[in-house]
Enzyme design. Structure first.
Site, PDB file in Angstrom:
ATOM      1  CE  LYS A   1      -4.569   0.709   0.374  1.00  0.00           C
ATOM      2  NZ  LYS A   1      -5.634  -0.142  -0.195  1.00  0.00           N
TER       3      LYS A   1
ATOM      4  N   GLY B   1     -24.834   2.913   3.138  1.00  0.00           N
ATOM      5  CA  GLY B   1     -23.883   3.444   2.169  1.00  0.00           C
ATOM      6  C   GLY B   1     -24.215   2.955   0.778  1.00  0.00           C
ATOM      7  CB  VAL B   2     -26.741   3.463  -1.579  1.00  0.00           C
ATOM      8  CG1 VAL B   2     -27.397   2.291  -0.891  1.00  0.00           C
ATOM      9  CG2 VAL B   2     -27.346   4.777  -1.072  1.00  0.00           C
ATOM     10  N   GLY B   3     -23.181   4.413  -2.197  1.00  0.00           N
ATOM     11  CA  GLY B   3     -22.333   5.150  -3.124  1.00  0.00           C
ATOM     12  C   GLY B   3     -21.865   4.256  -4.259  1.00  0.00           C
ATOM     13  CE  LYS B   4     -15.642   4.842  -5.991  1.00  0.00           C
ATOM     14  NZ  LYS B   4     -14.275   4.978  -6.563  1.00  0.00           N
ATOM     15  CB  VAL B   5     -19.324  -0.618  -3.552  1.00  0.00           C
ATOM     16  CG1 VAL B   5     -19.637  -2.106  -3.386  1.00  0.00           C
ATOM     17  CG2 VAL B   5     -17.892  -0.424  -4.029  1.00  0.00           C
ATOM     18  N   GLY B   6     -22.235   0.418  -3.112  1.00  0.00           N
ATOM     19  CA  GLY B   6     -23.538   0.111  -2.530  1.00  0.00           C
ATOM     20  C   GLY B   6     -24.692   0.136  -3.506  1.00  0.00           C
ATOM     21  CG  HIS B   7     -25.081   2.645  -7.306  1.00  0.00           C
ATOM     22  ND1 HIS B   7     -23.745   2.940  -7.297  1.00  0.00           N
ATOM     23  CD2 HIS B   7     -25.428   2.523  -8.623  1.00  0.00           C
ATOM     24  CE1 HIS B   7     -23.291   3.003  -8.534  1.00  0.00           C
ATOM     25  NE2 HIS B   7     -24.282   2.751  -9.364  1.00  0.00           N
TER      26      HIS B   7
END
Length: 366
Positions: free
Chosen positions: A93, A193-199
């Site tokens: 990382k 959380g329904v952002g980039k992944v959640g939606h």
């Protein structure tokens, strides 16, 4: 806002690196380019399985010590994630210190790319908090060991699609283990959380006939999901209300880390926790608290590995169908973890760690 996963500012990072159980990293590189203002840390935890792979985080750390600590912690986590994903990659990382809104420039990213390139392929970078596909396109101009690029530049683009697909497979495996059937039809599932992944995850769940409740600190994110699936999702005021919802079968934390803590676990009504957020366990011991309450926990770094599977594939000429087939195996991997946990009498998080450590140890012995 992002929770920094490192340890307190006053940590002795050299002691962590050389003497603690959380250390054992192969290499840590401190990078500075005064002309562009770049200050970065590249941490390579393990190359036992292959070149270290992990994203670049761009964040305004409170101190350089906190940045090093975060890099060490995140790199170690990537070793376990890549091992459990079946990838021929170790864990690494990088963190760039500073506010990306204030100091991010193409010149700084190009300088960073030169530092990564100087490692000769021991570390392969990608996106993380504060960095995006467009940034990786810039880094790639000075570093061939860059993934997460745009399709126009030979990359795979947004990795959230396969991340969500992998979490969906982890949910199916959890249902199979707990209820004897992987089908999610009729299950009440709360997504925080329904952002980039959640939606994307919501789309999979609705397609299978699940009852989906959603919440997000951003009202526009909730609005986007409701507009895309009119009348099919139920908005909830906040995460606090969501985790206390009666009759919840599955809770999916898909936002900030540390979602499972001494406050949330005692009031959680769900029988399963399976979500996309990284570092969901706020501190050691939470996995036992979940087990003691009879809540099945699908380890986050196992079920959210679809994204790293995708960026790793870029190195071989990206093929979406090949990546999706690999991400589908998260179902079998999750079931294997539950079986190992039952056999050893330990929580699933501990079982996942044992399996990952075994794979790395076997690779080092050859």
């Amino acid at each position: 806002m992002t929770v920094v996963t490192g340890v307190p500012d006053n940590v002795d990072v050299l002691h962590t690196l050389f003497h603690s159980d959380q250390g054992g990293h192969e290499q840590v590189v401190l990078c500075q380019d005064r002309a562009t203002g770049l200050k970065a840390v590249i941490a390579i935890h393990s190359t036992a399985l292959g070149p270290a792979l992990g994203g670049t985080r761009f964040y305004p750390y409170a101190s350089e010590e906190a940045a090093v600590a975060d890099a060490l912690n995140l790199a170690r986590g990537m070793s376990y994630k890549n091992a459990m994903a079946g990838l021929d990659h170790g864990g690494g990382k990088a963190v760039i210190i500073g506010d990306p809104e204030l100091i991010k420039t193409d010149e700084l990213l190009l300088a960073y790319g030169r530092f990564v390139a100087s490692l000769g392929g021991r570390y392969v970078t990608a996106c993380d908090v504060g960095t995006y596909v467009a940034d990786m396109d810039v880094v790639a101009r000075t570093c061939r060991w860059t993934t997460g690029r745009s399709p126009e530049n030979g990359g795979a683009g947004d990795s959230s699609v396969l991340t969500a697909f992998g979490v969906y497979q982890g949910m199916r495996a959890s249902a199979q283990h707990l209820w004897g059937d992987p089908a999610l039809r009729g299950r009440r599932i709360g997504v925080a959380g329904v952002g980039k992944v959640g939606h994307h995850l919501v789309g999979h769940l609705l397609a299978e006939g699940a009852e989906v409740l959603v919440t997000d600190v951003r009202e526009d994110s909730v609005r986007r999901v409701r507009d895309k699936h009119p009348g099919l999702v139920t908005p909830v005021a906040d995460t606090e209300a969501l985790i206390r919802t009666e009759g919840l079968d599955i809770y999916a934390p898909c936002a900030l880390g540390g979602a499972l803590d001494d406050h949330s676990v005692p009031v959680l009504t769900a029988k399963v926790v399976c979500g996309a957020a990284n570092n969901q366990l706020a501190h050691p011991g939470v996995e036992k608290d979940l087990a003691d309450r009879g809540i099945l926990y699908a380890p986050d770094y196992v079920v959210n590995a679809g994204g790293v599977i995708q960026v790793a594939d870029e190195l071989h000429g990206f093929d979406f169908d090949r990546c999706k087939a690999k991400a589908a195996k998260i179902f079998d991997t999750t079931l294997a973890i539950f079986a190992r946990a039952k056999e050893d009498g330990i929580p699933p998080a501990a079982a996942a760690d044992r399996i990952a450590e075994q794979r790395m140890a076997e690779a080092r012995s050859h």
